[in-house]
Design an enzyme around this catalytic site. Structure first.
Site, short mmCIF file in Angstrom:
data_model
loop_
_atom_site.label_atom_id
_atom_site.label_comp_id
_atom_site.label_asym_id
_atom_site.label_seq_id
_atom_site.Cartn_x
_atom_site.Cartn_y
_atom_site.Cartn_z
N HIS A 43 13.06 11.10 4.24
CA HIS A 43 12.41 12.33 4.67
C HIS A 43 12.27 13.36 3.56
O HIS A 43 11.17 13.88 3.37
CB HIS A 43 13.00 12.93 5.93
CG HIS A 43 11.95 13.81 6.53
ND1 HIS A 43 10.93 13.35 7.30
CD2 HIS A 43 11.68 15.12 6.33
CE1 HIS A 43 10.09 14.32 7.58
NE2 HIS A 43 10.52 15.41 7.01
N THR A 99 6.65 26.18 6.98
CA THR A 99 5.35 25.59 6.69
C THR A 99 4.24 26.51 7.19
O THR A 99 3.25 26.74 6.49
CB THR A 99 5.24 24.20 7.35
OG1 THR A 99 6.42 23.46 7.06
CG2 THR A 99 4.04 23.45 6.84
N SER A 140 14.09 6.09 -13.00
CA SER A 140 13.12 6.85 -13.78
C SER A 140 12.95 8.25 -13.21
O SER A 140 12.98 9.25 -13.94
CB SER A 140 11.80 6.09 -13.80
OG SER A 140 10.73 6.97 -14.01
N SER A 141 12.77 8.34 -11.88
CA SER A 141 12.55 9.66 -11.26
C SER A 141 13.77 10.54 -11.41
O SER A 141 13.66 11.75 -11.57
CB SER A 141 12.24 9.50 -9.78
OG SER A 141 11.01 8.87 -9.61
N TRP A 191 7.50 -0.34 4.04
CA TRP A 191 8.18 0.38 2.94
C TRP A 191 9.56 0.82 3.40
O TRP A 191 10.44 1.05 2.59
CB TRP A 191 7.33 1.57 2.47
CG TRP A 191 7.51 2.85 3.21
CD1 TRP A 191 7.05 3.13 4.47
CD2 TRP A 191 8.18 4.04 2.76
NE1 TRP A 191 7.39 4.41 4.82
CE2 TRP A 191 8.08 5.00 3.80
CE3 TRP A 191 8.85 4.41 1.59
CZ2 TRP A 191 8.64 6.27 3.70
CZ3 TRP A 191 9.40 5.68 1.49
CH2 TRP A 191 9.29 6.59 2.54
N ASP A 207 8.23 22.04 -25.43
CA ASP A 207 8.35 20.69 -24.88
C ASP A 207 9.37 20.78 -23.75
O ASP A 207 9.89 21.86 -23.48
CB ASP A 207 8.80 19.67 -25.95
CG ASP A 207 8.31 18.25 -25.59
OD1 ASP A 207 8.38 17.90 -24.39
OD2 ASP A 207 7.87 17.53 -26.48
N ARG A 251 1.08 0.50 15.23
CA ARG A 251 0.93 0.37 13.77
C ARG A 251 1.29 -1.04 13.36
O ARG A 251 1.97 -1.75 14.07
CB ARG A 251 1.93 1.27 13.03
CG ARG A 251 1.91 2.68 13.36
CD ARG A 251 3.09 3.37 12.68
NE ARG A 251 2.86 3.54 11.25
CZ ARG A 251 3.62 4.31 10.48
NH1 ARG A 251 4.63 4.95 10.99
NH2 ARG A 251 3.36 4.42 9.18
N TYR A 308 8.69 15.46 1.32
CA TYR A 308 8.49 16.77 0.69
C TYR A 308 8.33 16.62 -0.82
O TYR A 308 7.67 17.44 -1.45
CB TYR A 308 9.62 17.71 1.09
CG TYR A 308 9.63 17.91 2.58
CD1 TYR A 308 8.57 18.58 3.19
CD2 TYR A 308 10.60 17.35 3.39
CE1 TYR A 308 8.51 18.70 4.56
CE2 TYR A 308 10.54 17.47 4.76
CZ TYR A 308 9.50 18.14 5.35
OH TYR A 308 9.42 18.25 6.70
N GLU A 342 11.84 12.65 0.67
CA GLU A 342 10.77 12.06 -0.14
C GLU A 342 9.39 12.55 0.31
O GLU A 342 8.50 12.75 -0.51
CB GLU A 342 10.86 10.53 -0.05
CG GLU A 342 9.72 9.76 -0.70
CD GLU A 342 9.72 9.86 -2.22
OE1 GLU A 342 10.76 10.21 -2.80
OE2 GLU A 342 8.66 9.59 -2.82
N HIS A 351 0.85 -1.20 0.00
CA HIS A 351 0.00 0.00 0.00
C HIS A 351 0.89 1.25 0.00
O HIS A 351 0.69 2.16 -0.80
CB HIS A 351 -0.92 -0.01 1.22
CG HIS A 351 -1.63 1.30 1.46
ND1 HIS A 351 -2.59 1.78 0.59
CD2 HIS A 351 -1.52 2.22 2.45
CE1 HIS A 351 -3.03 2.95 1.05
NE2 HIS A 351 -2.39 3.24 2.17
N SER A 365 -1.25 26.74 -4.57
CA SER A 365 -0.77 28.11 -4.74
C SER A 365 -1.18 28.68 -6.09
O SER A 365 -1.15 29.90 -6.29
CB SER A 365 0.76 28.17 -4.62
OG SER A 365 1.19 27.68 -3.38
N LYS A 390 3.72 29.46 4.89
CA LYS A 390 2.92 29.13 3.71
C LYS A 390 1.43 29.16 4.03
O LYS A 390 0.62 29.72 3.29
CB LYS A 390 3.28 27.74 3.19
CG LYS A 390 4.51 27.75 2.32
CD LYS A 390 4.77 26.35 1.81
CE LYS A 390 5.91 26.35 0.83
NZ LYS A 390 5.55 26.40 -0.55
N HIS A 413 14.74 12.22 13.01
CA HIS A 413 13.56 12.22 13.89
C HIS A 413 12.73 10.96 13.69
O HIS A 413 11.85 10.66 14.49
CB HIS A 413 12.73 13.50 13.74
CG HIS A 413 12.02 13.65 12.44
ND1 HIS A 413 11.90 14.84 11.79
CD2 HIS A 413 11.37 12.76 11.66
CE1 HIS A 413 11.21 14.69 10.67
NE2 HIS A 413 10.89 13.43 10.56
N HIS A 414 13.00 10.23 12.61
CA HIS A 414 12.36 8.91 12.45
C HIS A 414 13.01 7.88 13.35
O HIS A 414 12.56 6.75 13.44
CB HIS A 414 12.46 8.44 11.00
CG HIS A 414 11.71 9.31 10.05
ND1 HIS A 414 10.38 9.10 9.74
CD2 HIS A 414 12.09 10.39 9.35
CE1 HIS A 414 9.98 10.03 8.89
NE2 HIS A 414 11.00 10.83 8.63
#
Lengths: 601, 360
Positions: A254, A329, A170-171, A140, A105, A451, A258, A256, A76, A269, A332, A303-304
Site C-alpha cells: 500500500h 487527498t 536499487s530503490s 504481482w 550533484d 479480474r 503512494y 507503494e 504487466h 504542484s 490537495k 483494506h486489501h
C-alpha cells in the site's frame, strides 16, 4: 549565465562515449539512463496490456492461452510498477533534486550510479523470465500458497523473488541517497518550508521506500526459502500461514501505491502554478497533506484483505483509517483547483496533462473511498471496478503526471521544445483513450466481471463494454506512438530553448537549458518557495561566475558497474547454479574494495 | 459579445456538459447491471440488501463529489484561461479558513459513509441465526465442493458446483480450501469471502421471499490457470423442492441394469476414474469392487451427476455434446485441469455418458 560554461568544470581525458556513460556519476546522465530504460519497459508493458485487451475484446477470445494471459497480466503490473513508473520517477528525481535544491550533484554520486546499474540488472533478470521457462504468473501480489513450489512448478516465481529483491535493493539505495541529498544539500536560504513541493513529495516517497522495502524484501526471501529450501512460512499443511504473506506484502504494497502517485502530485504542484502564473495555493497545506498521506499510508494495508476473514474489529479499524486518507487527498485537490482560481492560465500540453491529472485522479480517489467501505468492497473486490480504480489512479494519475512533467521539463533537459501541436494531439487521444478504456470497467465491475480472468463467456453481458475498452486501449497505443514521433522529430532540431521559457519560479530554471555538467555557475539565493519570482521582485541578481572558476566534480568511476555486475551474478546464481553466487560475491567484493580505495579527487 | 461574457457562456456550457456526462454515466451504471448473471446491484438476501443500501448512499455521495470537482475543474479552466490585458492575481496564495473548511468537508462526507458502513458490517458479520442450514463449501483447483450436514454436524452428502438452499432459510456456509486461496461469491446472495487453506472462514445469508431460482456464482480470488473457469450456481428453492432434492442426494446412486450403462461402469473402473471420483452405489446393488471406501475427493462426487445442470464447474451445460467434448480432452476446456486427457475412444465415451446420465 548560460554561456559561462566553457573552461569551467573538471577537465576530463578524452574517452569514448560508451565508456563515459558506463562510468558516469553525473546525476543528469544517470537520470537519462533511468528515463530511457523506464520508458522502454513502459512500452513493453503497454504492449502486454494491448495483448490482454485484445484477448478480452470478445467472449471466448483465443489470442492468448490461459498460461500466457496469466503471465502477461502479472508482468504487466510488475513492469509498470517496478520497471516503468518507479524508474521514470527516479529519472526525474535524479535530474531535479540537485537542480531544484541548488546542488551540483546528489550526496553520493557513485551510489547513484550503483542504484541505476543494480536496477538495470534486476529488471533484466525479471524480464528474462519470459524467455527462460515462463514469467511469474501468480499476479504481482503473488498470494501464497499459489506461489508454493507445489502449485507453481516452473521457475517464474523464483525470478519474481530474486528480481524484486534486486529491484528493491536499487530503490533502497536511491531513496537513501535522495533523502540525504534533500535534507543536507539545499541552497543557502532554502529552508524546508521553501522547498519546491516536488522535492517534498520526493522526500516523502524516499522515506516511504526506506521504510517499506525492507518488509517486502523479507517476505520475498521467505518465499524464496519456501520454494527452494522447503521452509514452511506460508504453507498451511506444515503450520505456515498464507495470510502472513498478505500482511507482509500489503504492508509494503500500500505505501507503494503512494510511491507511485506522490511524485506525480509533486509534478502537477509545480506545473499548475507556473502555467496559472500564480504561486501554489496553500503551499504548507499541500506539503502537510502529502506527509499525512505518507504516514497514513502505513496504516491502511488491510483494506486489501477485507474478504480474507480479518474479523469485525480489524475490518472496521482499517475502514476508518482508509477513509481517513481521503481527507488529505481532498485537501490537495481543493488547493490545486484554487491555484487556478484568479490565474492567467496558459494551456500548454503540460498544463493539459496536469489539469486532467486533477480530474482523472479525482475519479480514482472517489472510487477508492467507495470501496474503502467493506459493504461496497465485498461486492466490488476483485472485479473490474477495482481495475478501473487502480488505472484511474495509476494511469490517470501517475502516468498523466509523468507526461505533464515530460512536456514541462523537456526544454530544460534537452534544450528543445516538444511540438505543442503534436503534444496536444497525443494528449487528447490519450485522454479519450484512457477514459474509453477504463471508465467502462466500472460498468463491467458492477455487472460482476471478475479480474484476472483470461476469458469470459457469452451471456454474462460483458461483451459490449469489453469491446469499447479494447478500442480505447488501441487509441492509447496510438497516442503513445504520436508522442514517440514527437520526441524523435524534436531531437533533430537545434537546441534553442532559453533558460526559463515558462517563467517558472524554481531554481532549475536559473541555469542553462540543458544545464552544464556542474549544474550552476553560481547558486542563486533563496528567499521564498518561489525563489526566481521573489528574486526578480526584490531585484536580487545572481552574480556572474568569476573568471577561471574551478568547480570540483566527482571523477567518473567504473566501480559501481563492477559492484552491480557482482550483485547481478549473485542473483543469477540464486536462479541458475549456486557456484555463480560465489563468483558474484568475489566480483562484488572487488567492487567494494576498489570503491573504498578509489581517490575521489 | 465581450470576452468575459463569452467565457461565462462557456462555463455554463461546461456545467451542462458535466451534468450530461454524469447522466449518461448514471444510465450506464444502472443499465450495466440489469439482468446480468453476476450483477452486484440485485440484492436478493437480507445481507446483500444491507450492503446494497450502503452502496446506494456511497454512490450518490460519490456522484455529487464527481460533479462538483469535474465542473469546478472545467469552469476554472475556462474562466481563467489567459486573456489579453488580464494579469494573474499573484497575491492569492492561501487562506487558512478555506483550508480548514475543505479539511472538514471530506471529514463530514467520510463520516456519512463510515457510520452506516459500521452498522451494516456489524449486522452482516454477526453469528448466523439459530437453526441455520450448515453447509461446508470447499474450494479446489478449479471447482467447488459442497458438503451438507445435519443439525448435529454429521455429514449427509457431498455434491459439486451446484448448491441448493431453501428460500427464506438462514444458511451458514463454512469456507475451506483444499489447495490455494479461492473466493466464494454469489453477488445476489452474499458478498465475497475468501477460502483460505488452514483457516476456517464462514459467511451466512438468508434469501428474501420470492427469490426462488438459479443464481450465478464465481471464484473471485485468482487461483491459477483456470481461475476464469471456476463457476458455480446456487438454487434457491421452495421448501418442498429442496426437501425432494435432499432426499435424492442422500440416497445411494441409482443402479441401472442397462447394458450400455454397465459397459460404462466397466470403463469407469478400467480407466481408474474412481481414483478421483466417487459414485456411491448401494452395496446391495453393486459388486464390491464398485463400492470403494469413502475418502477425500480429488474430483467431484458423481453419485447424482444427472441431477445437476452443468459439468466442469459450471462451465458447460450438462448435455451429450458437452460431456463428449469434456471427456475427450478436459485440459483443452479447462487449462491446467487435474483431470488428464485419458485418450478415451469415442466408443468408451459413449458408454461413460450412458452411465453418467443414469446417475439421477
Amino acid at each position: 549565465m548560460a554561456t559561462a560554461t566553457d573552461g569551467v568544470g573538471a577537465v576530463q581525458a578524452e574517452q569514448s562515449k560508451v565508456w563515459e556513460w558506463l562510468t558516469t556519476v553525473d546525476h543528469k546522465k544517470i537520470g537519462t539512463m533511468y528515463g530511457l530504460t523506464g520508458f522502454t519497459y513502459f512500452l513493453i508493458s503497454g504492449l502486454t496490456a494491448l495483448a490482454i485487451r485484445t484477448q478480452l475484446a470478445v467472449p471466448n477470445g483465443n489470442v492468448l492461452s490461459a498460461e500466457l494471459y496469466n503471465q502477461f497480466f502479472t508482468m504487466h503490473a510488475l513492469m509498470m510498477i517496478f520497471m516503468a513508473i518507479m524508474p521514470m520517477g527516479a529519472s526525474f528525481f535524479n535530474f531535479f533534486i540537485p537542480l531544484q535544491i541548488g546542488a551540483r550533484d546528489v550526496a553520493f554520486p557513485r551510489l547513484n550510479a550503483l542504484s541505476y546499474w543494480v536496477f538495470l540488472s534486476g529488471s533484466l533478470i525479471l524480464f528474462s523470465s519470459f524467455f527462460l521457462g515462463g514469467a511469474p504468473d501468480a499476479g504481482w501480489f503473488a498470494y501464497a500458497p499459489l506461489t508454493d513450489s507445489e502449485y507453481s512448478v516452473g521457475s517464474g516465481l523464483d525470478f519474481y523473488c530474486v528480481g524484486l529483491i534486486i529491484l528493491g535493493l536499487s530503490s533502497l539505495m536511491a531513496s537513501l541517497n535522495f533523502a540525504v541529498t534533500i535534507l543536507n544539500m539545499r541552497a543557502p536560504g532554502m529552508t524546508m518550508m521553501r522547498l519546491p513541493v516536488y522535492m517534498w513529495m520526493t522526500l516523502i516517497v524516499s522515506f516511504l521506500l526506506i521504510l517499506s522495502l525492507p518488509i517486502v524484501t523479507v517476505a520475498l526471501a521467505l518465499l524464496y526459502f519456501d520454494r527452494n529450501f522447503a521452509t514452511n512460512f506460508f504453507t498451511p499443511e506444515t503450520g505456515g500461514d498464507p495470510i502472513l504473506w498478505q500482511h507482509l506484502f500489503w504492508l509494503f504494497g500500500h505505501p507503494e501505491v503512494y510511491v507511485l502517485i506522490l511524485p506525480s502530485m509533486g509534478i502537477v504542484s509545480e506545473v499548475i502554478p507556473v502555467f496559472s502564473r500564480k504561486p501554489l495555493f496553500g503551499y504548507s497545506a499541500i506539503v502537510f497533506a502529502g506527509a499525512a498521506i505518507g504516514v497514513l499510508g502505513f496504516g491502511v494495508w488491510a483494506h486489501h484483505m477485507f474478504t480474507t476473514g480479518l474479523g469485525t474489529v480489524p475490518t472496521l479499524v482499517f475502514t476508518a483509517t482508509t477513509m481517513g486518507i481521503g481527507v488529505p487527498t481532498g485537501v490537495k485537490i481543493f488547493n490545486w483547483l484554487s491555484t487556478m482560481y484568479g490565474g492567467s492560465i496558459r494551456f500548454t500540453t503540460s498544463m493539459y496533462f496536469a489539469v486532467s491529472f486533477i480530474a482523472m485522479f479525482t475519479i480514482g480517489g472517489i472510487s477508492g473511498v467507495m470501496h474503502a467501505s467493506p459493504a461496497v468492497d465485498s461486492q466490488h473486490q476483485d472485479t473490474y471496478f477495482v481495475v478501473a480504480h487502480i488505472h484511474y489512479v495509476l494511469f490517470g494519475g501517475a502516468i498523466m503526471g509523468i507526461f505533464s512533467g515530460i512536456f514541462y521539463w523537456w526544454p530544460k533537459l534537452t534544450g528543445r521544445f516538444l511540438s505543442e501541436t503534436m503534444g496536444k494531439w497525443s494528449f487528447w487521444m490519450m485522454f479519450t483513450g484512457m477514459n474509453l478504456t477504463f471508465f467502462p470497467m466500472h460498468f463491467l465491475g458492477v455487472s460482476g466481471m471478475p479480474r484476472r480472468i483470461y476469458t469470459y463467456d457469452e451471456g454474462f453481458g460483458w461483451d459490449d463494454w469489453n469491446m469499447v475498452a479494447t478500442m480505447g486501449s488501441y487509441l492509447l497505443g496510438v497516442s503513445i506512438l504520436i508522442f514517440l514521433v514527437n520526441v524523435f522529430r524534436t531531437m533533430r532540431q537545434p537546441a534553442t530553448a532559453p533558460d526559463n521559457p515558462w517563467d517558472a519560479p524554481t531554481l532549475e530554471w536559473a541555469t542553462s537549458s540543458p544545464p552544464p555538467e556542474h549544474d550552476f555557475d553560481v547558486i542563486p539565493e533563496v528567499h521564498s518557495s518561489v525563489p526566481l519570482w521573489t528574486n526578480r521582485e526584490m531585484g536580487i541578481v545572481t552574480p556572474e561566475a568569476p573568471e577561471g572558476l574551478h568547480i570540483h566534480l566527482p571523477p567518473p568511476s567504473y566501480m559501481p558497474l563492477i559492484l552491480a555486475i557482482g550483485v547481478g551474478l549473485i542473483a543469477v546464481g540464486l536462479l541458475a547454479h549456486l557456484a555463480l553466487v560465489g563468483i558474484g560475491v568475489a566480483i562484488a567484493t572487488y567492487g567494494v574494495w576498489g570503491w573504498s580505495i578509489e581517490p575521489t579527487d | 459579445m465581450t470576452a468575459r461574457s463569452r467565457q461565462i457562456v462557456i462555463a455554463v456550457a461546461s456545467v451542462v456538459a458535466v451534468a450530461f456526462v454524469s447522466w449518461l454515466i448514471f444510465i450506464a451504471f444502472d443499465g450495466a447491471a440489469v439482468d446480468k448473471r453476476l450483477s452486484t446491484l440485485n440484492p436478493l438476501s437480507d445481507q446483500t440488501q444491507l450492503y446494497h443500501d450502503v452502496y446506494v448512499l456511497v454512490w450518490w455521495l460519490s456522484g455529487i463529489v464527481f460533479i462538483v470537482i469535474m465542473a469546478a475543474t472545467l469552469i476554472l479552466s475556462v474562466l481563467y484561461r489567459e486573456r489579453p490585458g488580464v494579469e494573474s492575481r499573484r497575491e492569492i496564495h492561501g487562506n487558512t479558513r478555506l483550508e480548514i473548511l475543505w479539511t472538514i468537508i471530506p471529514i463530514v462526507i467520510v463520516l456519512i459513509i463510515v457510520v452506516p458502513t459500521f452498522g451494516a458490517v456489524l449486522s452482516v458479520e454477526r453469528d448466523a441465526e439459530e437453526g441455520a442450514l450448515e453447509v461446508t463449501a470447499t474450494g479446489h483447483q478449479w471447482w467447488f465442493e459442497f458438503t451438507y450436514h445435519d443439525s448435529d454436524g454429521n455429514e449427509l452428502f457431498r455434491t459439486a458446483n451446484e448448491m441448493h438452499v431453501p428460500v427464506e432459510q438462514a444458511v451458514n456456509v463454512s469456507l475451506v480450501s483444499d489447495d490455494v486461496i479461492h473466493a466464494f461469491w454469489v453477488p445476489a446472495l452474499f458478498g465475497k469471502k475468501d477460502m483460505v487453506p488452514g483457516h476456517n472462514n464462514r459467511l451466512w445469508f438468508k434469501s428474501k421471499p420470492g427469490t426462488e431460482g438459479m443464481h450465478y456464482g464465481q471464484c473471485v480470488e485468482y487461483c491459477g490457470d483456470s481461475h476464469a473457469n471456476m463457476r458455480f450456481r446456487v438454487f434457491v428453492e421452495s421448501r418442498a423442492d429442496y426437501d425432494a432434492w435432499v432426499t435424492n442426494q442422500i440416497a445411494t446412486a441409482k443402479w441401472s441394469d442397462d447394458e450400455l450403462v454397465d459397459a460404462g461402469r466397466e470403463v469407469f473402473m478400467a480407466k481408474a476414474c474412481n481414483s478421483c471420483h466417487q459414485i456411491e452405489y448401494s452395496k446391495s446393488d453393486a459388486p464390491d469392487w464398485l463400492v470403494p471406501p469413502r475418502v477425500a475427493a480429488i474430483g467431484p462426487n458423481l453419485s447424482h451427476l444427472a441431477s445437476r445442470t452443468t459439468i466442469a464447474s459450471g462451465l458447460l451445460d450438462r448435455d451429450e455434446s458437452n460431456l463428449r467434448a469434456w471427456l475427450k480432452n478436459p485440459p483443452g476446456i479447462k487449462p491446467g485441469s487435474r483431470m488428464p486427457n485419458l485418450e478415451l475412444t469415442d466408443d468408451e465415451i459413449t458408454k461413460l455418458i450412458a452411465m453418467l446420465d443414469s446417475l439421477e
